[in-house]
Scaffold this motif. Structure first.
Motif, mmCIF file in Angstrom:
data_model
loop_
_atom_site.group_PDB
_atom_site.id
_atom_site.type_symbol
_atom_site.label_atom_id
_atom_site.label_comp_id
_atom_site.label_asym_id
_atom_site.label_seq_id
_atom_site.Cartn_x
_atom_site.Cartn_y
_atom_site.Cartn_z
ATOM 1 N N ARG A 174 0.839 -1.213 0.000
ATOM 2 C CA ARG A 174 0.000 0.000 0.000
ATOM 3 C C ARG A 174 0.871 1.261 0.000
ATOM 4 O O ARG A 174 0.572 2.237 -0.690
ATOM 5 N N HIS A 176 2.257 1.771 -3.443
ATOM 6 C CA HIS A 176 1.235 2.325 -4.339
ATOM 7 C C HIS A 176 1.048 3.815 -4.065
ATOM 8 O O HIS A 176 1.009 4.634 -4.991
ATOM 9 N N PRO A 214 -6.877 2.996 -8.376
ATOM 10 C CA PRO A 214 -7.193 1.945 -7.384
ATOM 11 C C PRO A 214 -5.987 1.122 -6.923
ATOM 12 O O PRO A 214 -5.053 0.914 -7.702
ATOM 13 N N VAL A 265 -5.771 -2.659 -5.473
ATOM 14 C CA VAL A 265 -6.607 -3.844 -5.257
ATOM 15 C C VAL A 265 -5.719 -4.973 -4.735
ATOM 16 O O VAL A 265 -4.664 -5.243 -5.314
ATOM 17 N N VAL A 291 -5.608 -9.038 -3.659
ATOM 18 C CA VAL A 291 -6.329 -10.304 -3.714
ATOM 19 C C VAL A 291 -5.473 -11.387 -3.054
ATOM 20 O O VAL A 291 -4.276 -11.480 -3.316
ATOM 21 N N GLU A 346 -12.021 -14.696 -10.447
ATOM 22 C CA GLU A 346 -11.725 -13.610 -9.506
ATOM 23 C C GLU A 346 -10.672 -12.664 -10.099
ATOM 24 O O GLU A 346 -10.785 -11.442 -9.988
ATOM 25 N N CYS A 385 -10.194 -8.784 -10.725
ATOM 26 C CA CYS A 385 -9.307 -7.845 -10.018
ATOM 27 C C CYS A 385 -8.396 -7.073 -10.977
ATOM 28 O O CYS A 385 -8.091 -5.904 -10.734
ATOM 29 N N THR A 419 -10.472 -4.267 -12.303
ATOM 30 C CA THR A 419 -10.797 -3.288 -11.251
ATOM 31 C C THR A 419 -9.578 -2.427 -10.915
ATOM 32 O O THR A 419 -9.712 -1.256 -10.565
ATOM 33 N N ALA A 420 -8.393 -3.042 -11.000
ATOM 34 C CA ALA A 420 -7.173 -2.299 -10.627
ATOM 35 C C ALA A 420 -6.618 -1.484 -11.790
ATOM 36 O O ALA A 420 -5.555 -0.873 -11.649
ATOM 37 N N LEU A 452 -2.030 -3.770 -8.466
ATOM 38 C CA LEU A 452 -2.679 -5.017 -8.058
ATOM 39 C C LEU A 452 -1.708 -5.808 -7.188
ATOM 40 O O LEU A 452 -0.589 -6.108 -7.608
#
Ligand SMILES: Nc1ncnc2c1ncn2[C@@H]1O[C@H](COP(=O)(O)OP(=O)(O)OP(=O)(O)O)[C@@H](O)[C@H]1O
Length: 458
Positions: free
Chosen positions: A187, A190, A199, A201, A203, A216, A235, A238-239, A244
């Motif tokens: 994090r 990022h 984003p 994301v 997983v 997924e 994912c 979405t990312a 990711l």
């Protein structure tokens, strides 16, 4: 010497208690009702060290007095020992919820009183404590930004590596034992990168059954399989534009590893049940507590995928190898608990020694959980070594691998004992999350469920 207020309308008990306290060298004032006690507390010149308060009183009962006390400036933090003729779960829980220091059933022996007062004095004293109210990260940790906190040389080096990696687009492989901060590191990476507005994301490849992992990650279209009632992005989609994190990449099944490799090479995905290829723009970060090189040698992880992921390797060291981080992190987590509970909390010196001497197999996650637990349950402002006593029962890395108790059992009994201990430990570390516990144990969730049932673990 402590200054103590004893509140009880039972003359015989009150006088006996006062006599014992005076005999132990303390100064004592007496009240026969809650109302009188509250008045004395307001008017006294010398503040009280603690109060012994009976549950059953004429007029206001003990709980009502405690409640009223907590709303006054002088009584807010006063350690209160509740006394009762008959302890019930209701009155015990009621008293502890209102912040009582302890709850004793009459009669109370001299030794118990002496031990209790020693605990009260230890928990309110400041001389031996780290009395500073600010902690090393108080400025740094303000706000919601993710932070990989630490002061040790080793962690500073990791922080530098993350900083350097953030300025590139290369894939990062984070390794380290469970709870060392791999997800936090991802994090932070990022957040420090040019993708921070996009984003993030994460997983967890170990928590998703193999047959669902492809959908997924890459998504599916309606009708792709039974139960696929609508299109769903995965994912990767979405990312898009962001980062990711593929956590626990070492747990990804081999067929899926082949598909992931292709996506990394081509930078495009094909949702399940569709022929359409969709380009994706993501920064990939992978994390694992496993040794992927050993897995490659055992044929459990694809060498070409490891080569693709291991562009910037960053290793998060275990907490026991960076002792300098233990107390600053503990104080940081304690300050968070204190803030949430609007009370002051500090670590006594023996508690600090215990924290530094413990092996922390669950690393920073375990430290955080331990401090939160002690902070929530400690009766006073000072966390004592006793409040952290639950750590002593846990296996230390220095202990022999097989205890003599086990060696004296029959094989089936020893296996059952060991299974029970390992499963309970994993569940504690995973805060009762069974998928997480199964991952820590290196078994499937189904196997864990079967063992829980067989061993009758709730
Ligand atoms: N250096 C740190 N500073 C602040 N908090 C930390 C740090 N390291 C870990 N934590 C905290 O410890 C907990 C576990 O961290 P995280 O989930 O990142 O570990 P992990 O290595 O990804 O664990 P796992 O392998 O079990 O998934 C989180 O609550 C996180 O906030």
């Amino acid at each position: 010497m402590a200054h103590i207020l004893v509140v009880d309308d039972d003359n015989g008990f009150r006088e006996g208690l006062v006599e014992t306290l005076v005999d132990l060298g303390h100064s004592v004032d007496e009240a026969r009702s809650g109302e009188q006690a509250l008045e004395m507390l307001e008017s006294t010149g010398a503040p009280f060290t603690c109060m012994f308060l009976d549950f059953r009183l004429p007029g206001m009962d003990g709980l009502a007095v405690l409640d009223a006390l907590r709303k006054t400036a002088k009584g807010q933090a006063l350690p209160v020992v509740m006394l009762t003729g008959f302890a019930s779960s209701d009155n015990t829980i009621g008293a502890m919820t209102l912040g009582a220091f302890d709850h004793l059933t009459k009669p109370v022996g001299r030794q118990a009183i002496q031990a209790l007062l020693a605990r009260i004095i230890a928990s309110t004293g400041t001389s031996e404590a780290a009395a500073n109210t600010s902690h090393p990260f108080s400025a740094e940790s303000a706000g919601a930004k993710p932070r990989l906190l630490g002061v040790s040389e080793t962690l500073r080096e990791v922080q530098k590596q993350i900083g350097r990696a953030a300025s590139s687009e290369a894939t990062v492989l984070l390794t380290g034992e469970t709870g060392t901060g791999k997800e936090v590191a991802a994090r932070v990476l990022h957040d420090a990168s040019r993708r921070s507005g996009k984003p993030f994301v994460a997983v967890n490849c170990a928590a998703i059954p193999a047959e669902l992992l492809e959908s997924e990650l890459f998504g599916h279209v309606k009708g792709a399989f039974t139960g696929a009632t609508a299109d769903r992005p995965g994912c990767f989609a979405t990312a898009d534009g962001g980062t990711l994190l593929l956590d626990e990449i070492g747990d990804m099944p081999l067929p899926m590893q082949a598909k992931l490799l292709r996506v990394i090479q081509e930078r495009q995905i094909t949702p399940l049940g569709s022929n359409r290829v969709i380009p994706v723009d993501i920064r990939l970060v992978a994390a694992t507590h496993r040794n992927l090189q050993t897995m490659v040698e055992a044929g459990e992880f694809r060498e070409d995928l490891l080569y693709r992921l291991n562009i910037i390797p960053i290793a998060l060291p275990p907490l026991r190898e960076r002792l300098a981080d233990i107390l600053p992190l503990a104080e940081h987590f304690l300050a968070e608990v204190a803030k949430a509970r609007s009370r002051e909390l500090r670590l006594s010196l023996p508690a600090q020694h215990l924290l530094v001497g413990y092996a922390w197999p669950g690393n920073v996650r375990e430290l955080r959980n331990a401090v939160e637990r002690a902070g929530a349950l400690a009766p006073g402002a000072m966390i004592t070594a006793e409040d952290l006593g639950f750590l002593n029962g846990k296996p230390d890395l220095g202990e022999p691998l097989v205890g003599t108790g086990l060696l004296e059992m029959t094989l089936p009994d020893a296996v059952e004992t060991l299974e029970r201990a390992l499963i309970s430990h994993a569940l504690t570390l995973a805060s009762n999350n069974r998928a997480d516990a199964a991952r820590r144990l290196g078994i499937s969730r189904q196997t864990l469920y079967a063992k829980l049932a067989a061993l009758k673990i709730e």
